[in-house]
Design a protein around this motif. Sequence first.
Motif, mmCIF file in Angstrom:
data_model
loop_
_atom_site.group_PDB
_atom_site.id
_atom_site.type_symbol
_atom_site.label_atom_id
_atom_site.label_comp_id
_atom_site.label_asym_id
_atom_site.label_seq_id
_atom_site.Cartn_x
_atom_site.Cartn_y
_atom_site.Cartn_z
ATOM 1 N N UNK A 276 0.826 -1.214 0.000
ATOM 2 C CA UNK A 276 0.000 0.000 0.000
ATOM 3 C C UNK A 276 0.858 1.260 0.000
ATOM 4 N N UNK A 277 2.032 1.177 0.611
ATOM 5 C CA UNK A 277 2.952 2.311 0.648
ATOM 6 C C UNK A 277 4.337 1.803 0.275
ATOM 7 N N UNK A 278 5.267 2.706 0.071
ATOM 8 C CA UNK A 278 6.614 2.328 -0.346
ATOM 9 C C UNK A 278 7.347 1.590 0.770
ATOM 10 N N UNK A 279 8.377 0.863 0.384
ATOM 11 C CA UNK A 279 9.185 0.147 1.360
ATOM 12 C C UNK A 279 9.803 1.055 2.406
ATOM 13 N N UNK A 280 10.430 2.180 2.008
ATOM 14 C CA UNK A 280 11.003 3.091 3.001
ATOM 15 C C UNK A 280 9.963 3.622 3.987
ATOM 16 N N UNK A 281 8.772 3.943 3.490
ATOM 17 C CA UNK A 281 7.720 4.442 4.376
ATOM 18 C C UNK A 281 7.277 3.343 5.337
ATOM 19 N N UNK A 282 7.137 2.118 4.831
ATOM 20 C CA UNK A 282 6.737 0.995 5.685
ATOM 21 C C UNK A 282 7.788 0.740 6.759
ATOM 22 N N UNK A 283 9.064 0.876 6.405
ATOM 23 C CA UNK A 283 10.136 0.681 7.390
ATOM 24 C C UNK A 283 10.070 1.747 8.480
ATOM 25 N N UNK A 284 9.785 2.994 8.083
ATOM 26 C CA UNK A 284 9.658 4.062 9.077
ATOM 27 C C UNK A 284 8.504 3.782 10.037
ATOM 28 N N UNK A 285 7.365 3.347 9.484
ATOM 29 C CA UNK A 285 6.206 3.053 10.321
ATOM 30 C C UNK A 285 6.511 1.884 11.253
ATOM 31 N N UNK A 286 7.185 0.860 10.735
ATOM 32 C CA UNK A 286 7.539 -0.285 11.570
ATOM 33 C C UNK A 286 8.429 0.148 12.729
ATOM 34 N N UNK A 287 9.378 1.040 12.441
ATOM 35 C CA UNK A 287 10.233 1.542 13.514
ATOM 36 C C UNK A 287 9.451 2.318 14.555
ATOM 37 N N UNK A 288 8.467 3.068 14.112
ATOM 38 C CA UNK A 288 7.632 3.826 15.045
ATOM 39 C C UNK A 288 6.853 2.915 15.978
ATOM 40 N N UNK A 289 6.240 1.873 15.433
ATOM 41 C CA UNK A 289 5.392 1.031 16.280
ATOM 42 C C UNK A 289 6.220 0.101 17.161
ATOM 43 N N UNK A 290 7.505 -0.070 16.852
ATOM 44 C CA UNK A 290 8.380 -0.815 17.763
ATOM 45 C C UNK A 290 8.634 -0.021 19.039
ATOM 46 N N UNK A 291 8.536 1.293 18.935
ATOM 47 C CA UNK A 291 8.835 2.172 20.064
ATOM 48 C C UNK A 291 7.695 2.165 21.076
ATOM 49 N N UNK A 292 7.991 2.701 22.236
ATOM 50 C CA UNK A 292 6.969 2.854 23.274
ATOM 51 C C UNK A 292 6.389 4.264 23.187
ATOM 52 N N UNK A 293 5.070 4.364 23.477
ATOM 53 C CA UNK A 293 4.374 5.641 23.359
ATOM 54 C C UNK A 293 3.641 5.949 24.662
ATOM 55 N N UNK A 294 3.706 7.209 25.057
ATOM 56 C CA UNK A 294 3.011 7.625 26.279
ATOM 57 C C UNK A 294 1.504 7.601 26.092
ATOM 58 N N UNK A 295 1.032 7.854 24.860
ATOM 59 C CA UNK A 295 -0.393 7.829 24.532
ATOM 60 C C UNK A 295 -0.531 7.407 23.079
ATOM 61 N N UNK A 296 -1.611 6.695 22.756
ATOM 62 C CA UNK A 296 -1.778 6.190 21.391
ATOM 63 C C UNK A 296 -1.881 7.323 20.376
ATOM 64 N N UNK A 297 -2.452 8.450 20.772
ATOM 65 C CA UNK A 297 -2.578 9.592 19.853
ATOM 66 C C UNK A 297 -1.211 10.123 19.438
ATOM 67 N N UNK A 298 -0.220 9.982 20.324
ATOM 68 C CA UNK A 298 1.113 10.500 20.013
ATOM 69 C C UNK A 298 1.693 9.855 18.761
ATOM 70 N N UNK A 299 1.361 8.587 18.515
ATOM 71 C CA UNK A 299 1.847 7.911 17.316
ATOM 72 C C UNK A 299 1.331 8.615 16.061
ATOM 73 N N UNK A 300 0.050 8.954 16.055
ATOM 74 C CA UNK A 300 -0.544 9.623 14.895
ATOM 75 C C UNK A 300 0.026 11.031 14.744
ATOM 76 N N UNK A 301 0.166 11.750 15.844
ATOM 77 C CA UNK A 301 0.754 13.089 15.783
ATOM 78 C C UNK A 301 2.165 13.036 15.203
#
Length: 273
Positions: A74-99
């Motif tokens: 659905x998206x490019x490989x580089x973009x998918x890799x960036x998103x994967x790296x983001x969701x591996x991280x810990x977030x204080x609030x779920x909205x912060x991921x979208x922001x």
Amino acid sequence: MTAHGASREALATARERLDALTDSTSADAKALAGDLAAVTALLHREVSLRRVLTDPAQAGEAKAELATRLLGGQISGPAADLVAGLVRSRWSASRDLVDSLEELANIADLTAAQKRGELDDVEDELFRFGRIVSSNTELRAALTDKAATASARGELVTRLLGGRAMPTTERLVERLVTAPRGRSLEGGLESLSKLAAERRERMVAVVTTAVPLSDAQKQRLGASLAKLYGRQMHLNLDVDPEVLGGIKVQVGDEVINGSIADRIEEASRRMAG
């Protein structure tokens, strides 16, 4: 965005990854911005998915694999890799991921403008549009009218800016107007202006050394280059045992060869006049 704790650290790491990716001449920053904006819209809309991807009880790798499966193709490989790296991280609030995703999309668009030599114009246009909106209550009302569809508000932006502003400016404003996500228009425009100013002040130094630099050496080199050029400096590091003088630094068209000590001493002399 104003992030706290774990979210702030996750965003900082993601921005470094984005910078490294978009500093490459082969990376299409504009296309990357579009992909990240699409994921932002998806996770804003799908609250349950967003919560799963930010669930601290789930392993980071499992969340990354889920995101990759859902976004693959659905998206490019580089973009998918960036998103994967983001969701591996810990977030204080779920909205912060979208922001954070939205901020990365905006940075990628601004980087594309910077590569085309248009960033100064984009920054100026964002500022001037913000002033126009703040002084025209009827225009502000039309751009923020919740009774109007997102597409109608987007069409209004096109009528206002199409052919009169840089395409990057138009895209950034259109995304803000069509998907405000609870923010005021003025606040969103101010945030975009700050990102543009930050990007404009940033320079990239490609540093090639005979041996890897220590963290302390990286910090000293970065600080010295920032003082020398009067701007924030991002270091892209590479190792080549055959580099002459132990180090080569390239900032824009300027290439500097020699040791770190020699370069810092030269910087000090130049600053002293």
